[in-house]
Design an enzyme around this catalytic site. Structure first.
Site, mmCIF file in Angstrom:
data_model
loop_
_atom_site.group_PDB
_atom_site.id
_atom_site.type_symbol
_atom_site.label_atom_id
_atom_site.label_comp_id
_atom_site.label_asym_id
_atom_site.label_seq_id
_atom_site.Cartn_x
_atom_site.Cartn_y
_atom_site.Cartn_z
ATOM 1 N N LYS A 1 0.865 -1.185 0.000
ATOM 2 C CA LYS A 1 0.000 0.000 0.000
ATOM 3 C C LYS A 1 0.899 1.233 0.000
ATOM 4 C CE LYS A 1 -3.909 2.015 2.623
ATOM 5 N NZ LYS A 1 -4.849 1.805 3.747
ATOM 6 N N SER B 1 -9.919 2.082 2.994
ATOM 7 C CA SER B 1 -9.003 2.820 2.154
ATOM 8 C C SER B 1 -8.007 1.958 1.375
ATOM 9 C CB SER B 1 -8.216 3.793 3.023
ATOM 10 O OG SER B 1 -7.365 3.084 3.908
ATOM 11 N N SER C 1 -10.252 -0.410 7.055
ATOM 12 C CA SER C 1 -9.635 -0.223 5.739
ATOM 13 C C SER C 1 -8.964 -1.451 5.146
ATOM 14 C CB SER C 1 -8.613 0.911 5.797
ATOM 15 O OG SER C 1 -9.274 2.148 5.806
#
EC number: 6.3.5.7
Lengths: 492, 95, 487
Positions: A76, A151, A175
């Site tokens: 990420k 997210s 998330s």
């Protein structure tokens, strides 16, 4: 090769079915061909990946390589990667190339895994749909008109689209779990403090926790074994021995007591989702587990408490982005105030600005007690609910998200509707408990996630429970129709 | 609950975020929505409940007093929007 | 109308740890800009703080020396404001649960009186960097340069109650803090390098009034002398305003030492709202009883105890004892001289007199003294055994200061040994009497009571002839005998 799970890649590399360079090149090609459909990567690090793969092949040939050596993954874009742009999905850090690695990245590098690139995310991890990214929304591989959740939408979509067998992600209020649920992947948010936060760009420090997203629990166990562990650079890191989470995957779950909180099956939950979750619970009964009705009475206060605490912490965490030492600076600032106001006004998107303002409000003179302090008190009540529940049960299960993936743009202009997406996931962050999501069926051809909440540091038990479920069900093996079709064509 | 634009301006000033005049109403409304959501907290009885800043009851471990960091000025300065003579530059700070 | 000044001080002391409060970067003073600012100090994204144990040890020692409560549980909070020398946009500090709670110390004033000043609390926090406003940059006009070497250096902020009533009391308090931190060895206390900085909260009220007046905060006063002057001039300003029927504005003011005036810091007038909250990156620090008691038992002798001991062991006056114990270095210096020479009173006189003058003139600290304690003890020994007179001793001292060696070497090399043999002194006396007919005549004709005073002339001439080396007691004795023989 892109269909291989991490466990299969580990075996394949050792059996010399393929080399790390071969599978890395294959996945890089696939990303190049397909990712324009999903936008799951912000940066692809092809050259670096191939160099890492070549080095991994040498280590593998020499024997004694760690489990993940040569396994391609993606991080990420919230984890700092030395020499590779780390944007956190924000214009603010569009030009930011850190000269250091996050601990998580360091650990994967030293294990010899290969970094394919950096995955897309909501700006500063603030969002539940991946629409707040400066680099554009991520599209759900199951239906590209839908969001992948957020997210960590890029990390989840990359796994779902078979662009990477596993990814790292972070979870502040859901998330990891919510996008995993929406993309039919398996994701685990560990106990707060289990994985180091060093080098992971902070959103809300007392809630943020890194974890893996992969295609099944076994792969998550491999990734978590590499990620977890004490780090003396993170004061909130737990000093507990490292462990191999793959060792207990096949333990029996007979007699397991599963708590089913009534508050997780009430208003706001789609009946179809409830039905899929109930199917999964029935499956666990067949595996010898016992279902126990429990209550978590403060559940409906989790979202309000979270939307005080997380923005408050974020409002301070994001003050360092001031256009002085790195990151975006506005053109021709006329004075210092102008430099700050415009650099931050231009560098941060709407949602990030909104949360900074909410957090500033909650901490400001005259409101601190009514908002921040109150929320921290409620936080304790929420934790106590769980502590009491875990006196009676081993794990808690329920839905991950109230509904399957929604349409792009559907909730973008209504922040409160978006916030309620995390209604079932937020409480575990407030309490610091581990939570995971695994596929448990489809509703209108879209995936549904089952959430497992464990007691503190019970990740191995949760992975064991999830693995046993995945041995008797095939939901996690179902690919998005477009991906499956393409795979079938390729196979012919 | 709406938040008046004056409050928004004050918050924006504290947070050093420029908000254009055209968007201030929109920001006020959205902020009002969020505050309405969190205002649910006000009804909860929390007397005697200790606020919880950390999820786990852990205590701080202190670091030995050793110099462990080398000089990496040039690497860091490369990231700066404006620097000269080893210093980060900003518009003149007036006291 | 009689006015009373009310003063509270906030003193920032830089702790002399090797590394910073939250990072492993060096705290060494004077390094090239930004070479000691690591990723944590620069607030690079994703970096996290880990507190320095030595800073806690030092702060605890300070608390114990101030007779204060030690916070067994202390919590760091974030104080939020934007400033270019504050990289994170917040300062990590303590507020609700500081490391040092309330305490009390005694200050000593020049008139010999003492007074207790209460400590509100003291907390640990990180220092900010420095903004350089004066430099001119090629790449931009009207720019300030930011050096973050100092950012993250550990500080204790020591907050007093508003217990001081004059500028002199404020200075005495500040000197006491200085002396405690240097005795403990937790700070070099060097005000010129900013290791010890002082903000003063000043208000005035009519004598007898209970309520405090509106205060102003004087920022960053960087020497003892300026503390005194800044407070005086600010109190005068406030009194003038009030006597003219005006009112005081609560604000932050800066002392301008060149103009000897305080002025408002307009840029800070914007109401600050620091939005303190517990720092989520850090956990509560717990200090147990063993830890605190171990530090308590290992505390060095502190100035007050030392002064008391100097009075009883060395029979010094309270004034001398206080003066000598203000700085640990001067106390140690004194004690070495006193022990080696066996003459504590002379040692105190020399240190307070010639040595103080020398150090003052050369702008040196006692640690940098060109005359060592051993050398001074040697000099005193020669005075005591009559090898030289006190007058010659001053000459020897100056020579020692110039690096001419120890007392014996100087006396030997310069031939300064006191002349004490009767024969040569008698000869000098005879010569002076022979050459001073008129003065001898006056002496003989003078009234008996006036004669002792008149001997001064002859003594002076004889000393001159002997280049100061003749033993003055012997001159007196022989001179009187010879003059009286002429009567």
């Amino acid at each position: 090769m892109h269909q291989f799970t991490i466990a299969e890649i580990i075996r394949g590399l050792r059996d010399k079915q393929f080399s790390s360079v071969e599978i890395t090149r294959h996945l890089l090609d696939r990303i190049q061909q397909l990712d324009s459909n999903y936008n799951s990567f912000i940066t692809v690090t092809g050259e670096m990946a191939l160099a890492q793969a070549a080095a991994a092949d040498q280590r593998l040939a020499a024997g004694e390589a760690p489990a993940l050596c040569g396994v391609p993954i993606a991080h990420k874009d919230i984890f700092c990667t030395s020499g590779v742009r780390t944007s956190c999905g924000s214009r603010m850090l569009d030009n930011f190339v850190p000269p250091y690695d996050a601990t998580v990245v360091e650990k994967f590098n030293s294990a010899g895994s290969v970094t394919l690139g950096k995955t897309n995310m909501d700006e500063f991890a603030m969002g539940s749909s991946n629409e707040s990214s400066y680099y554009g929304p991520v599209k759900n591989p199951w239906n590209t008109d839908c969001v992948p959740g957020g997210s960590s939408g890029g990390s989840a979509a990359a796994v779902a689209a078979l662009l990477a067998p596993g990814t790292t992600a972070t979870d502040t209020g859901g998330s990891i779990r919510q996008p995993a649920a929406m993309t039919n992947t398996t994701g685990l948010k560990p106990t707060y403090g289990r994985v180091s936060r060093w080098g992971m760009i902070a959103f809300a420090s007392s809630l943020d926790q890194a974890g893996p997203i992969a295609r099944n629990a076994e792969d998550c166990a491999y990734l978590l074994s590499a990620m977890a562990g004490h780090d003396d650079r993170d004061s909130t890191s737990l000093n507990r021995p490292e462990q191999d989470y793959t060792l207990n995957l096949n333990d029996s779950i007979t007699g397991l007591k599963i708590g089913v909180p009534k508050e997780y099956f009430g208003e706001g939950l789609s009946t179809d989702v409830a039905a899929r979750v109930q199917d999964a619970l029935n499956e666990f009964e067949k595996l010898g587990a016992e279902l126990v009705d429990i209550t978590l009475p403060h559940t409906d206060l989790a979202v309000p408490a979270y939307y005080v605490i997380a923005p408050a912490e974020a409002s301070a965490n994001l003050s360092r982005f001031d256009g002085v030492r790195y990151g975006h600076r506005c053109d021709d600032p006329k004075d210092l105030r102008d430099l700050y106001m415009r650099s931050r006004g231009e560098g941060f998107g709407d949602e990030v600005q909104r949360r900074i303002l909410v957090g500033t409000y909650a901490l400001s003179a005259g409101y601190y007690d009514a908002y921040y302090n109150k929320a921290q008190q409620v936080r304790r009540l929420i934790k106590q609910d769980f502590v009491q529940a875990f006196e009676k049960v081993d794990v808690i299960m329920g839905p991950t998200a109230p509904s399957p993936a929604f349409g792009l743009g559907e909730k973008k202009s209504d922040p409160v509707a978006m916030y309620l997406e995390d209604i079932f996931t937020i409480a575990t962050n407030l309490a610091g408990l581990p939570g995971m999501s695994l596929p448990c069926g489809l509703v209108n051809h879209m995936p549904v996630g089952l959430q497992i909440i464990g007691n503190y540091l019970e990740e191995a038990r949760m992975l064991n429970i999830a693995h046993r479920y995945q041995q008797v069900t095939d939901w996690h093996k179902v690919s998005a129709p477009s991906i499956a079709e393409a795979a079938a064509t390729e196979g012919e | 609950m709406a938040v008046d634009s004056q409050t928004v301006e004050k918050l924006a000033e504290l947070a050093r975020i420029a908000i254009s005049a055209e968007t201030i109403d929109e920001v006020s409304n959205r902020l009002g929505d969020v505050l309405q959501l969190v205002d649910q907290l006000q009804a909860v009885h929390t007397e005697g409940v200790a606020p919880m800043a950390h999820p786990l009851d852990e205590v701080q471990v202190l670091r030995a007093d050793q110099v462990t960091e080398a000089d990496r000025r040039e690497e860091f300065l490369q990231l700066a929007p404006q620097s000269e003579a080893g210093l980060y530059l900003v518009p003149k700070v007036i006291d | 109308m009689e006015w009373e000044i009310v003063i509270g001080l906030e003193v920032h002391v830089q702790l002399s740890t090797k590394s910073k409060l939250f990072s492993g970067a060096s705290t060494r003073f004077g390094a090239p800009p930004n070479t000691q600012a690591c990723a944590i100090d620069l607030a690079m994204p994703g970096t996290l703080p880990v507190p320095n144990e030595e800073a806690f040890r030092y702060a605890t020692m300070f608390g114990l020396a101030m007779n204060a409560e030690i916070g067994r549980r202390s919590v760091f909070e974030r104080k939020n404001y934007f400033y270019p020398d504050l990289p994170k946009g917040y300062q990590t500090t303590q507020l609700a649960e500081p490391i040092v709670g309330s305490g009390e110390i005694e200050i000593h004033l020049e008139d010999g009186s003492s007074k207790k000043v209460r400590l509100h609390h003291a907390h640990l926090e990180e220092d900010a960097g420095k903004s350089l406003h004066e430099a001119v940059f090629e790449s931009g006009h009207g720019m300030s340069g930011i050096d973050l070497n100092r950012a993250g250096t550990p500080l204790i902020e020591i907050v007093s109650e508003p217990d001081m009533r004059s500028a002199a009391e404020a200075v005495a308090y500040l000197k006491k803090i200085h002396s405690i931190v240097t005795y403990l060895g937790i700070s070099d206390g060097d005000m010129s390098q900013g290791s010890l900085r002082c903000d003063a909260n000043v208000s005035v009220r009519l004598k007898g009034e209970q309520k405090l007046g509106t205060r102003t905060e004087l920022k960053n006063i960087n020497s003892f002398r300026f503390v005194e002057r800044a407070i005086k001039v600010e109190a005068e300003r406030q009194i003038d305003i009030l006597e003219d029927g005006g009112s005081i504005v609560q604000e932050t003011r800066l002392y301008d030492s060149d103009k000897n005036e305080t002025r408002s810091m307009r840029s800070k007038e914007v109401a600050n709202d620091y939005r303190y909250f517990p720092c989520p990156d850090l956990l509560p620090v717990i200090l147990d009883d063993d830890y605190v008691e171990q530090l308590r038992s290992a505390l060095p002798e502190l100035p007050d105890a030392k002064a008391a001991r100097f009075q009883s062991d060395y029979k010094l006056s309270a004034y001398d004892a206080d003066l000598l114990t203000q700085e640990r270095a001067s106390a140690d210096f004194f004690e070495t001289v006193a022990k080696q020479s066996g003459e504590p009173k002379l040692a105190a006189n020399w240190i307070g007199g010639e040595l103080a003058a020398l150090l003052n003139r050369e702008e040196l600290s006692i640690g940098e003294s060109p005359v060592s304690a051993e050398q001074l003890a040697g000099l005193i020994a020669r005075v005591v055994d009559n090898t030289i007179s006190s007058k010659i001793a001053k000459q020897v001292f100056e020579a020692m200061a110039m690096g001419e060696g120890d007392a014996d070497q100087v006396i030997e090399k310069r031939g300064l040994k006191q002349v004490s043999d009767t024969g040569s002194i008698e000869k000098m006396v005879d010569e002076v009497i022979a050459a001073s007919g008129a003065q001898v005549e006056n002496y003989r004709n003078a009234d008996e009571s006036k004669r002792p005073k008149m001997m001064g002339y002859f003594v002076g001439q004889i000393m001159k002839a002997s280049k100061g080396q003749a033993n003055p007691q012997m001159i007196n004795k022989i001179l009187k005998e010879k003059l009286d023989a002429l009567l």
